[in-house]
Design a protein around this motif. Structure first.
Motif, PDB file in Angstrom:
ATOM      1  N   GLY A  64       0.815  -1.205   0.000  1.00  0.00           N
ATOM      2  CA  GLY A  64       0.000   0.000   0.000  1.00  0.00           C
ATOM      3  C   GLY A  64       0.849   1.255   0.000  1.00  0.00           C
ATOM      4  N   GLU A  65       0.178   2.391  -0.101  1.00  0.00           N
ATOM      5  CA  GLU A  65       0.863   3.675  -0.034  1.00  0.00           C
ATOM      6  C   GLU A  65       1.429   3.889   1.367  1.00  0.00           C
ATOM      7  OE1 GLU A  65       1.475   5.708  -2.396  1.00  0.00           O
ATOM      8  OE2 GLU A  65       0.124   5.115  -4.023  1.00  0.00           O
ATOM      9  N   GLY A  97      -8.167   0.784   7.118  1.00  0.00           N
ATOM     10  CA  GLY A  97      -7.354   1.151   5.964  1.00  0.00           C
ATOM     11  C   GLY A  97      -5.874   1.191   6.261  1.00  0.00           C
ATOM     12  N   LEU A 125      -0.474   1.934   4.262  1.00  0.00           N
ATOM     13  CA  LEU A 125      -1.913   1.744   4.087  1.00  0.00           C
ATOM     14  C   LEU A 125      -2.180   0.392   3.438  1.00  0.00           C
ATOM     15  CD1 LEU A 125      -2.929   5.295   2.802  1.00  0.00           C
ATOM     16  CD2 LEU A 125      -2.465   4.527   5.129  1.00  0.00           C
ATOM     17  N   LEU A 129      -6.649   0.032  -1.997  1.00  0.00           N
ATOM     18  CA  LEU A 129      -7.513   1.194  -1.799  1.00  0.00           C
ATOM     19  C   LEU A 129      -7.520   2.060  -3.052  1.00  0.00           C
ATOM     20  CD1 LEU A 129      -6.411   2.344   1.790  1.00  0.00           C
ATOM     21  CD2 LEU A 129      -8.440   1.013   1.186  1.00  0.00           C
ATOM     22  N   ASP A 131      -7.683   5.733  -5.031  1.00  0.00           N
ATOM     23  CA  ASP A 131      -6.963   6.968  -4.731  1.00  0.00           C
ATOM     24  C   ASP A 131      -7.703   7.805  -3.698  1.00  0.00           C
ATOM     25  OD1 ASP A 131      -5.005   6.250  -6.477  1.00  0.00           O
ATOM     26  OD2 ASP A 131      -5.704   7.512  -8.126  1.00  0.00           O
ATOM     27  N   ALA A 134      -7.502   6.073  -0.288  1.00  0.00           N
ATOM     28  CA  ALA A 134      -6.163   6.174   0.275  1.00  0.00           C
ATOM     29  C   ALA A 134      -5.896   7.579   0.804  1.00  0.00           C
ATOM     30  CB  ALA A 134      -5.124   5.799  -0.787  1.00  0.00           C
ATOM     31  N   LEU A 159       2.075   9.462  -1.828  1.00  0.00           N
ATOM     32  CA  LEU A 159       0.675   9.821  -2.073  1.00  0.00           C
ATOM     33  C   LEU A 159       0.423  11.296  -1.777  1.00  0.00           C
ATOM     34  CD1 LEU A 159      -2.159   8.719  -2.793  1.00  0.00           C
ATOM     35  CD2 LEU A 159      -2.512   8.342  -0.351  1.00  0.00           C
TER      36      LEU A 159
END
Length: 699
Positions: A64-65, A97, A125, A129, A131, A134, A159
């Motif tokens: 994830g980000e 999340g 994250l 997800l 954008d 997130a 991000l």
């Protein structure tokens, strides 16, 4: 082709005005929402090896980000700080999340600054997800991190940096376009001698840009549109529309002065037939240059090409339809040009060049080559958080992690081998990787699906620096026991450079052949198009040399309000080549059209006839070219007012290219080389050097 178009526009002028007003209003109401629909666009073709590697990684071990925080200003061992970070870390872990939280107190990995006054908190994250989702979770994480009891908290990550880039692009566009429009309006009012005459080109420009924004808003639902592309094409549209409007107004003034008793419909028709041809050829040349961007297969460049092609089409359409109608409605408010008090600068430069053509040609060429010398030391890279202004929190976070921590987090090169990690030959492979020059560390991942191995290779230098790029080549050349893929920033940059190098000949062929064909249609000469292309290439080389000195070496960085990050954006030379090449064709067409007209008026057969035609053509077209260059130079200097370094590069580059083109190229090199070539300028197969070109309609 254009015969009768001007009369048709005159007879239907109210319908034409109503249509353009509707386009402008729709663009003003709905076009602005394009910024809400822009998105980050990949800078690599879909078939690039690094893209395939990243897709494989995402399928094997999705990540994830990340949100990164630098907690500063208090001793890392302070009880209050430890308690605060611990409490907030557990709060963040409980947020929907959030996949993982890594800090120096609740996890095993301690990341403490060298001065013992700062620590890192990294929040990953959950993968998958959207954008929007997130960003919503990232905002919740950021709000929680800011409650940590510390004097200074910097929060960043990829991000959040992307969002800052988008927000900054919107702010830069608003400031740059507003200032540019005001300055151009004042310039045109003064140079054209009246309020209405000065605002007429801007009305055409705003209509073209509004139509472009409206179209981009619709296309954003089907194709990815970058906020960077929106910035660039809007200012390009303003510049082109102003250029074409100035040409049409100048020609209308000449037609009116030559035949003051002619009906207005006739004057408008003559204006469109003559100047309209130059507008059509010029717009076609710019559009052809933009088509060349598609040849690179780069999604970002394709988005630029799409937006640029739209604005060129609309600017050309506005020049051929809206501008004649505006002239017809406001013709009484368009004053005759004031007689010049002295010979224009372009004419003086051209006269000097014609008296000493060989010396001027050699000196000007040597000067342009000297300006291009820094290009030999150019470094190109993909833009990252470092192109944001120094006030950006995302950039400050990145710089703090790199400068204040002995072992800052790096984006590694990731090697994917399609074989189990416990195989002896795979273990041997990773041992060899660890011994490669430029490798700082190797971490083999666990908990992967059977039959595949993944290792993160940390380069000793920058994540996408020269050492890391060399490492990519070495990793890919290893004798691996199974198919091997390499992902990471350095791999992406390596593939981007290779893609540009491989596809550049095709793009150049498209641009050069189409431009040469258009100029041949205008001049009926083989020599003039080839010479024009060569002179444009000289301008572009010199411009790129200036950009290396300014943006890579940092010369004048304080004056322009930025800090150099040691490289140029990889897309800058490509965009600059296309935009500057296309706009140079504007001035080439404007000037050559008048030169041909002056040549056709002369019946002399001596060698001096060509010189006299060139000088007369420059005298006739010089005011339009100078005014257009000043206007478009101001428009592109609007880029410089923004804070995004990649956008500044385009603004400074275009301003330098226009300045060199109008002075050194049009004022010195073009007349000097045409004097040296004499009547050979007009040679084409089957035509002797002493025969004039076929007469063609000109602007």
């Amino acid at each position: 082709m254009l015969a009768g178009l001007g009369r048709a526009m005159y007879e239907r002028r109210f319908v034409v005005i109503a249509a353009w007003v509707a386009v402008a209003l729709a663009g003003a109401v709905f076009g602005g929402s394009v910024y809400d629909r822009t998105q980050s666009v990949d800078t690599l073709p879909a078939d690039a090896p690094a893209t395939a590697a990243q897709d494989r990684l995402d399928a094997l071990d999705p990540e994830g980000e990340r949100v990164v925080a630098v907690i500063s200003g208090r001793d890392v061992g302070a009880t209050e700080l430890i308690t605060s970070v611990t409490r907030i870390a557990y709060e963040i872990r409980a947020l929907p999340g959030v996949a993982e939280v890594d800090d120096s107190y609740t996890t095993g990995r301690r990341q403490i600054s060298t001065d013992q006054q700062g620590s890192l908190v990294t929040v990953e994250l959950k993968p998958g997800l959207s954008d929007d989702e997130a960003l919503r979770v990232a905002d919740q994480v950021s709000a929680a991190l800011r409650r940590i009891d510390a004097p200074e908290i910097l929060i960043g990550g990829g991000l959040l940096a992307e969002r800052e880039f988008t927000d900054q692009a919107v702010r830069d566009a608003a400031v740059g376009e507003s200032v540019a429009l005001v300055c151009v309006a004042l310039l045109l009012i003064v140079l054209l001698g009246g309020l209405v005459a000065g605002l007429l080109p801007l009305a055409a420009a705003l209509a073209a840009v509004a139509g472009t924004l409206l179209t981009l808003t619709g296309l954003a639902g089907l194709l990815p549109v970058s906020e960077y592309a929106v910035n660039v094409v809007t200012l390009l549209g303003i510049g082109l529309a102003v250029d074409y409007s100035l040409l049409m107004i100048a020609r209308f003034r000449e037609e009116r002065a030559a035949d003051p008793r002619a009906p207005l419909a006739v004057l408008i028709d003559r204006t469109v037939v003559t100047a309209g041809r130059a507008v059509l050829i010029s717009g076609s040349a710019v559009a052809a240059a933009l088509v060349g961007l598609f040849a690179f297969g780069d999604p970002l460049l394709a988005a630029m090409a799409m937006g640029g092609a739209l604005v060129v089409v609309l600017a050309t359409a506005a020049g051929l339809t809206l501008v004649p109608v505006l002239i017809a409605l406001a013709h009484r408010r368009i004053p005759a040009p004031r007689p010049p008090k002295r010979t224009s600068l372009l004419v003086r430069l051209a006269g000097f060049a014609q008296r000493r053509p060989r010396a001027v040609a050699l000196t000007a060429t040597a000067g342009l080559l000297a300006l291009s010398a820094p290009l030999l030391f150019a470094e190109f890279a993909n833009s990252d958080v470092r192109v944001l202004p120094t006030s950006s929190e995302a950039r400050q976070t990145y710089e703090a992690t790199q400068e204040r921590f002995a072992d800052p987090p790096k984006q590694p090169l990731t090697v994917v081998v399609e074989a189990p990690a416990d195989r002896p030959d795979v273990k041997e492979l990773f041992d060899r990787v660890e011994q490669l020059p430029g490798v700082s560390d190797v971490f083999v991942r666990s908990e992967l699906p059977p039959g595949v191995s993944v290792a993160d290779v940390v380069p000793s230098g920058a994540a996408d620096g020269p050492e890391a790029q060399r490492l990519v080549a070495e990793l890919r050349s290893l004798d691996a026991p199974a198919p091997l893929l390499v992902a990471g920033p350095a791999a992406e940059l390596t593939d981007a450079k290779r893609s540009v190098a491989d596809r550049l000949p095709v793009a150049l062929a498209i641009i050069v052949v189409s431009t040469a064909a258009l100029l041949f249609a205008l001049t009926r000469s083989v020599v003039v198009p080839l010479k024009a292309i060569a002179l444009n290439v000289l301008t572009l080389l010199a411009t790129m040399g200036v950009l290396v000195a300014v943006f890579q070496w940092g010369w004048g960085a304080g004056l322009l309000g930025f800090e150099s990050w040691g490289a140029l954006d990889l897309t800058t030379p490509l965009l600059l080549f296309v935009f500057a090449f296309g706009l140079s064709m504007d001035y080439e067409v404007f000037l050559l059209a008048r030169v041909i007209q002056e040549w056709d008026r002369r019946t002399a057969t001596d060698a001096a006839a060509s010189d006299r035609a060139v000088l007369a053509g420059i005298a006739a077209a010089g005011p339009v070219i100078t005014t257009a260059a000043l206007a478009i130079g101001i428009v592109f200097l609007g880029f410089v007012l923004g804070d995004l370094i990649a956008v500044k590069e385009i603004g400074v580059g275009m301003a330098v290219a226009v300045l060199l083109d109008v002075t050194v190229i049009r004022g010195l090199l073009l007349p000097a080389t045409m004097s040296l070539l004499g009547r050979w300028n007009w040679w084409r197969p089957g035509l002797t050097a002493t025969a004039p070109p076929a007469q063609v309609p000109v602007a």
